[in-house]
Design a protein around this motif. Structure first.
Motif, PDB file in Angstrom:
ATOM      1  N   CYS A  95       0.829  -1.224   0.000  1.00 48.89           N
ATOM      2  CA  CYS A  95       0.000   0.000   0.000  1.00 48.89           C
ATOM      3  C   CYS A  95       0.857   1.266   0.000  1.00 48.89           C
ATOM      4  CB  CYS A  95      -0.941   0.001   1.203  1.00 48.89           C
ATOM      5  SG  CYS A  95      -2.203  -1.293   1.139  1.00 48.89           S
ATOM      6  N   GLN A  96       2.096   1.157  -0.432  1.00 50.07           N
ATOM      7  CA  GLN A  96       2.988   2.316  -0.481  1.00 50.07           C
ATOM      8  C   GLN A  96       2.884   2.980  -1.858  1.00 50.07           C
ATOM      9  OE1 GLN A  96       5.062   3.622   1.997  1.00 50.07           O
ATOM     10  NE2 GLN A  96       5.389   5.271   0.541  1.00 50.07           N
TER      11      GLN A  96
ATOM     12  N   TRP B 160       8.430   9.935 -10.240  1.00 49.37           N
ATOM     13  CA  TRP B 160       9.893   9.959 -10.363  1.00 49.37           C
ATOM     14  C   TRP B 160      10.538   8.825  -9.569  1.00 49.37           C
ATOM     15  CZ3 TRP B 160       7.004  13.814  -8.016  1.00 49.37           C
ATOM     16  CH2 TRP B 160       7.128  13.949  -6.635  1.00 49.37           C
ATOM     17  N   GLU B 161       9.839   8.327  -8.533  1.00 46.46           N
ATOM     18  CA  GLU B 161      10.354   7.182  -7.791  1.00 46.46           C
ATOM     19  C   GLU B 161      10.268   5.902  -8.625  1.00 46.46           C
ATOM     20  OE1 GLU B 161       9.370   8.665  -3.237  1.00 46.46           O
ATOM     21  OE2 GLU B 161       7.828   7.585  -4.375  1.00 46.46           O
ATOM     22  N   ILE B 162       9.246   5.824  -9.466  1.00 44.68           N
ATOM     23  CA  ILE B 162       9.163   4.683 -10.389  1.00 44.68           C
ATOM     24  C   ILE B 162      10.326   4.736 -11.367  1.00 44.68           C
ATOM     25  CG2 ILE B 162       7.778   3.622 -12.222  1.00 44.68           C
ATOM     26  CD1 ILE B 162       5.290   4.619 -10.711  1.00 44.68           C
TER      27      ILE B 162
ATOM     28  N   GLN C  73      13.072   5.590 -10.481  1.00 43.23           N
ATOM     29  CA  GLN C  73      14.198   5.377  -9.561  1.00 43.23           C
ATOM     30  C   GLN C  73      15.036   6.649  -9.391  1.00 43.23           C
ATOM     31  OE1 GLN C  73      15.892   1.905 -11.539  1.00 43.23           O
ATOM     32  NE2 GLN C  73      14.953   0.568 -10.015  1.00 43.23           N
ATOM     33  N   GLU C  74      14.318   7.773  -9.302  1.00 44.88           N
ATOM     34  CA  GLU C  74      14.942   9.066  -9.062  1.00 44.88           C
ATOM     35  C   GLU C  74      14.470   9.618  -7.719  1.00 44.88           C
ATOM     36  OE1 GLU C  74      17.165  10.620 -11.066  1.00 44.88           O
ATOM     37  OE2 GLU C  74      17.118   8.951 -12.495  1.00 44.88           O
ATOM     38  N   ASP C  75      15.300  10.455  -7.101  1.00 44.23           N
ATOM     39  CA  ASP C  75      14.945  11.063  -5.812  1.00 44.23           C
ATOM     40  C   ASP C  75      14.017  12.251  -5.963  1.00 44.23           C
ATOM     41  OD1 ASP C  75      16.542   9.243  -4.452  1.00 44.23           O
ATOM     42  OD2 ASP C  75      18.327  10.499  -4.673  1.00 44.23           O
ATOM     43  N   LYS C  76      13.979  12.835  -7.150  1.00 41.10           N
ATOM     44  CA  LYS C  76      13.162  14.020  -7.393  1.00 41.10           C
ATOM     45  C   LYS C  76      12.861  14.095  -8.883  1.00 41.10           C
ATOM     46  CE  LYS C  76      17.298  16.917  -7.892  1.00 41.10           C
ATOM     47  NZ  LYS C  76      18.015  18.119  -7.448  1.00 41.10           N
ATOM     48  N   PRO C  77      11.932  14.956  -9.304  1.00 42.54           N
ATOM     49  CA  PRO C  77      11.633  15.088 -10.733  1.00 42.54           C
ATOM     50  C   PRO C  77      12.869  15.484 -11.545  1.00 42.54           C
ATOM     51  CG  PRO C  77       9.922  16.133  -9.438  1.00 42.54           C
ATOM     52  CD  PRO C  77      11.018  15.773  -8.478  1.00 42.54           C
ATOM     53  N   PHE C  78      12.897  15.089 -12.794  1.00 48.71           N
ATOM     54  CA  PHE C  78      13.992  15.464 -13.686  1.00 48.71           C
ATOM     55  C   PHE C  78      13.988  16.979 -13.906  1.00 48.71           C
ATOM     56  CE2 PHE C  78      12.757  11.137 -14.915  1.00 48.71           C
ATOM     57  CZ  PHE C  78      13.969  10.484 -14.871  1.00 48.71           C
ATOM     58  N   ASN C  79      15.117  17.485 -14.333  1.00 51.80           N
ATOM     59  CA  ASN C  79      15.215  18.922 -14.589  1.00 51.80           C
ATOM     60  C   ASN C  79      14.453  19.363 -15.835  1.00 51.80           C
ATOM     61  OD1 ASN C  79      16.801  19.546 -12.346  1.00 51.80           O
ATOM     62  ND2 ASN C  79      18.665  18.898 -13.401  1.00 51.80           N
ATOM     63  N   SER C  80      14.132  18.401 -16.699  1.00 54.51           N
ATOM     64  CA  SER C  80      13.396  18.745 -17.922  1.00 54.51           C
ATOM     65  C   SER C  80      12.705  17.504 -18.465  1.00 54.51           C
ATOM     66  CB  SER C  80      14.351  19.305 -18.986  1.00 54.51           C
ATOM     67  OG  SER C  80      15.240  18.288 -19.432  1.00 54.51           O
ATOM     68  N   LYS C  81      11.725  17.734 -19.314  1.00 54.39           N
ATOM     69  CA  LYS C  81      11.039  16.620 -19.979  1.00 54.39           C
ATOM     70  C   LYS C  81      12.025  15.839 -20.839  1.00 54.39           C
ATOM     71  CE  LYS C  81       7.552  15.560 -23.458  1.00 54.39           C
ATOM     72  NZ  LYS C  81       8.558  14.970 -24.390  1.00 54.39           N
ATOM     73  N   GLU C  82      12.991  16.525 -21.432  1.00 52.12           N
ATOM     74  CA  GLU C  82      13.968  15.846 -22.294  1.00 52.12           C
ATOM     75  C   GLU C  82      14.788  14.833 -21.492  1.00 52.12           C
ATOM     76  OE1 GLU C  82      12.218  19.008 -24.188  1.00 52.12           O
ATOM     77  OE2 GLU C  82      13.376  19.145 -22.308  1.00 52.12           O
TER      78      GLU C  82
ATOM     79  N   ALA D 126       4.351   6.061 -14.940  1.00 58.62           N
ATOM     80  CA  ALA D 126       5.217   7.153 -14.481  1.00 58.62           C
ATOM     81  C   ALA D 126       5.423   8.184 -15.578  1.00 58.62           C
ATOM     82  CB  ALA D 126       6.567   6.583 -14.036  1.00 58.62           C
ATOM     83  N   TYR D 127       5.587   7.717 -16.805  1.00 58.00           N
ATOM     84  CA  TYR D 127       5.822   8.645 -17.924  1.00 58.00           C
ATOM     85  C   TYR D 127       4.610   9.544 -18.152  1.00 58.00           C
ATOM     86  CZ  TYR D 127       7.228  10.334 -22.516  1.00 58.00           C
ATOM     87  OH  TYR D 127       7.576  11.135 -23.582  1.00 58.00           O
TER      88      TYR D 127
END
Length: 645
Positions: free
Chosen positions: A524-525, A530-532, A534-543, A572-573
């Motif tokens: 239930c987590q 962005w975790e899917i 496997q990132e700690d935070k959103p990317f800096n850009s869509k690219e 995620a995308y």
């Protein structure tokens, strides 16, 4: 005879040691016959040679059985070079010397000869084919004394493709267990094989014209109807467009097709040769040498190169024939995956939809000993062709990892509730109709984003009582495990939008609903998009997100749970796209504010500094130089008095 002085130092790779240990563990358990699965390039000859050396050191004589001429010489050379072991050859006009402790035998010759005496270990190479030779059964019976379980002789089968075309055939009548080396993609990731890239051209042959033989593959006669000179024209044209400089081997359906394809390539200045069953051994050796040196760029063949051909400089494999055999597909493609300094990858160019129907040859597939009674193409319908570059990619892919083409979105298939799960409850006809109605309501609410409360209201309104909670068990996804992580995440997102999940948080009600759908051990987590990735935070850009998506598609497509991984990645995308759309809109609104505050330095600096890092990036790429200078100046003068985002 042992020649330790001439032997060169030899050591097995870690996974080869593991395979050897697996086999000996089975022997110690009383299993006398073991099949070894080791993909092309995994070093079957090295593994077999170690088995032979072990047996000789224990005083056991060895019979090594092959059905290809090149394997005879290859094994003899390895044994002498690395272990100093001389071997006798049972083939054609070679003089018989049964005194030598190792006998390397061509099965076709051995069936007309007396079997060598006192053999303590039998190794059968290419066992997916060789085990079905009549002489092979005779060998097993002779050296086991007719009762295999009580045999004092041990048996090993070697195969890179332990599958039969005929669904009723397997290997459990020959082998009691199977020892497995890593599958091809694992060997690629470990650096033992080169990377494969797949390209496909669909619609070039008419499958309605193909007939299936009693052995399970297409008949030669029917393949000749579709593997025509016209198909060869397409093969040549597409090859020249795609990879004209690559050294290639081509697999054809017939001798005529092989000769015609080689002639067509040669006519266009690409030096080519063909090898078929009747090609003399000396001529074959010459062609192989010229191919290795680069004098010949393309070799066409029928089945000659499928087994025992191990030239590592092959840069492309051309599949110019259809097959229903996973074993054959894996063998053909595996010829190009060996490492060589001149190449980084091998291109698998399929003109007959084989990979689209049966899956990537580097994937992990079940390797059961017993018949599966299912066709390879029935096991998976997983691939599509990129219309831009013709790469073969998983169907869920939103972006082609090869060229970046963005596939148009397609609608998901409808979710329909299946038969009621086994609650342990016996239903009357009326109760069964009510339970099915309740379950259809649950599916409807999920698909249409309706509140779950509406489900209960509609059921109660119709039947004047509350449906038992157990009737909701597995209602939406029917307890399907193929997309388990993806299903859990999309269902959790739906539940967290319900009022019972207070402020979008997991509550006892949320957990109860998840357990009804997925069982007690459900996760239930919530995983943010962005975790899917496997990132700690959103990317800096869509690219950046797009680049990461393409890399993950290329990696996930080979994994055991590829369907689930890619479905989750697409979730995620999609959420990432929405995030960047929202950020872009906010940044545009912020830009209007900045222009309106250009003469108010403190407010200007505050408006800029309270923007997110992604918003700042969009702002900086969109505003003019004058405003940039005013923002920089305002920040310098008012830094201490402004809150920063």
């Amino acid at each position: 005879m042992l020649l330790p002085v001439e032997a060169k130092k030899f050591s097995l790779r870690d996974y080869q040691i593991d395979v050897r240990s697996q086999v000996y563990d089975y022997y110690r358990c009383g299993i006398k016959s073991v099949l070894v699965y080791a993909p092309t390039g995994a070093g079957k000859t090295a593994i077999a040679s170690k088995f032979i050396a072990d047996a000789i050191s224990k005083g056991r004589r060895v019979l090594f059985c092959v059905h290809r001429v090149r394997l005879v010489k290859q094994t003899q050379k390895t044994l002498l070079k690395h272990f100093g072991i001389e071997s006798g050859i049972i083939w054609a006009d070679y003089p018989i010397d049964y005194e030598k402790p190792v006998q390397i035998a061509m099965l076709q010759t051995l069936q007309h000869r007396e079997l060598p005496p006192d053999i303590g270990l039998v190794i059968v190479d290419e066992a997916h084919t060789s085990a079905y030779y009549k002489i092979c059964r005779s060998i097993f019976d002779t050296y086991s004394g007719g009762i295999w379980a009580l045999s004092k002789c041990f048996f090993v089968g070697l195969s890179a493709s332990p599958w039969r075309s005929k669904t009723t055939e397997g290997f459990c009548q020959f082998f009691g267990a199977i020892a497995r080396a890593p599958y091809p993609q694992q060997l690629i990731e470990s650096g033992y094989l080169c990377r494969a890239r797949q390209f496909g051209y669909n619609g070039l042959i008419d499958y309605s014209k193909l007939d299936v033989s009693s052995l399970g593959d297409y008949t030669l006669k029917s393949m000749q109807r579709v593997c025509t000179p016209q198909l060869n024209d397409e093969v040549v044209e597409k090859y020249l467009e795609l990879c004209p400089q690559r050294k290639a081997i081509a697999f054809c359906a017939s001798v005529n097709q092989s000769q015609d394809l080689a002639a067509k390539f040669s006519a266009l200045g690409i030096t080519s040769a063909y090898i078929v069953a009747d090609t003399p051994e000396e001529e074959r050796v010459t062609i192989f040498e010229k191919f290795a040196s680069g004098e010949i760029q393309i070799i066409t063949s029928v089945c000659v190169l499928c087994e025992g051909f191990d030239e590592p400089s092959v840069e492309a494999v051309i599949l110019a024939r259809p097959t229903r055999s996973r074993a054959l597909l894996v063998q053909m493609c595996g010829r190009g995956l060996r490492l060589h300094p001149s190449k980084e990858d091998c291109w698998l160019v399929d003109f007959c939809e084989n990979i689209s129907r049966m899956g990537f040859p580097t994937n992990r597939y079940p390797t059961p000993l017993c018949p599966t009674f299912k066709r390879s193409e029935e096991l998976d319908d997983w691939f599509k062709e990129c219309p831009n570059c013709h790469a073969i990619v998983p169907k869920p892919s939103r972006i082609c990892p090869n060229c970046g083409y963005v596939f148009p979105l397609s609608e998901n298939s409808d979710i329909e509730p299946e038969e009621l799960p086994p609650f342990g409850e016996i239903f009357s006809l009326g109760q069964k109709r009510q339970a099915k109605y309740y379950r259809k309501l649950i599916v409807w609410a999920f698909k249409e984003e309706k509140p779950r409360l509406v489900v209960e209201e509609k059921f109660t309104e119709k039947y004047n009582y509350n449906a038992p909670p157990e009737w909701a068990q597995y209602a939406v996804f029917n307890n399907q495990s193929r997309l388990i992580n993806y299903n859990q995440q999309i269902y959790l997102r739906y539940l967290l939008r319900q009022p019972q999940s207070i402020n979008g948080k997991v509550t006892a009600w949320t957990v109860e609903m998840m357990q009804l759908e997925f069982g007690e051990r459900v996760d239930c987590q919530l995983k943010r998009w962005w975790e899917i990735f496997q990132e700690d935070k959103p990317f800096n850009s869509k690219e950046e997100m797009d680049d990461c998506y393409k890399l993950k598609v290329e990696y996930y497509q080979y994994q055991t749970f590829a369907h689930d991984l890619l479905a989750l990645l697409n979730l995620a995308y999609d959420e990432g796209l929405k995030y960047y759309l929202d950020v872009t809109q906010k940044a545009k609104a912020k830009i209007e504010i900045l222009y309106s505050l250009k003469d108010k330095p403190k407010a200007l600096a505050a408006a800029y500094l309270t923007s997110s890092s992604i918003e700042k990036q969009i702002i900086e790429n969109s505003i003019n130089t004058e405003l940039k200078e005013k923002i920089d100046s305002a920040i310098v003068h008012h830094w201490d008095s402004i809150p920063v985002a």
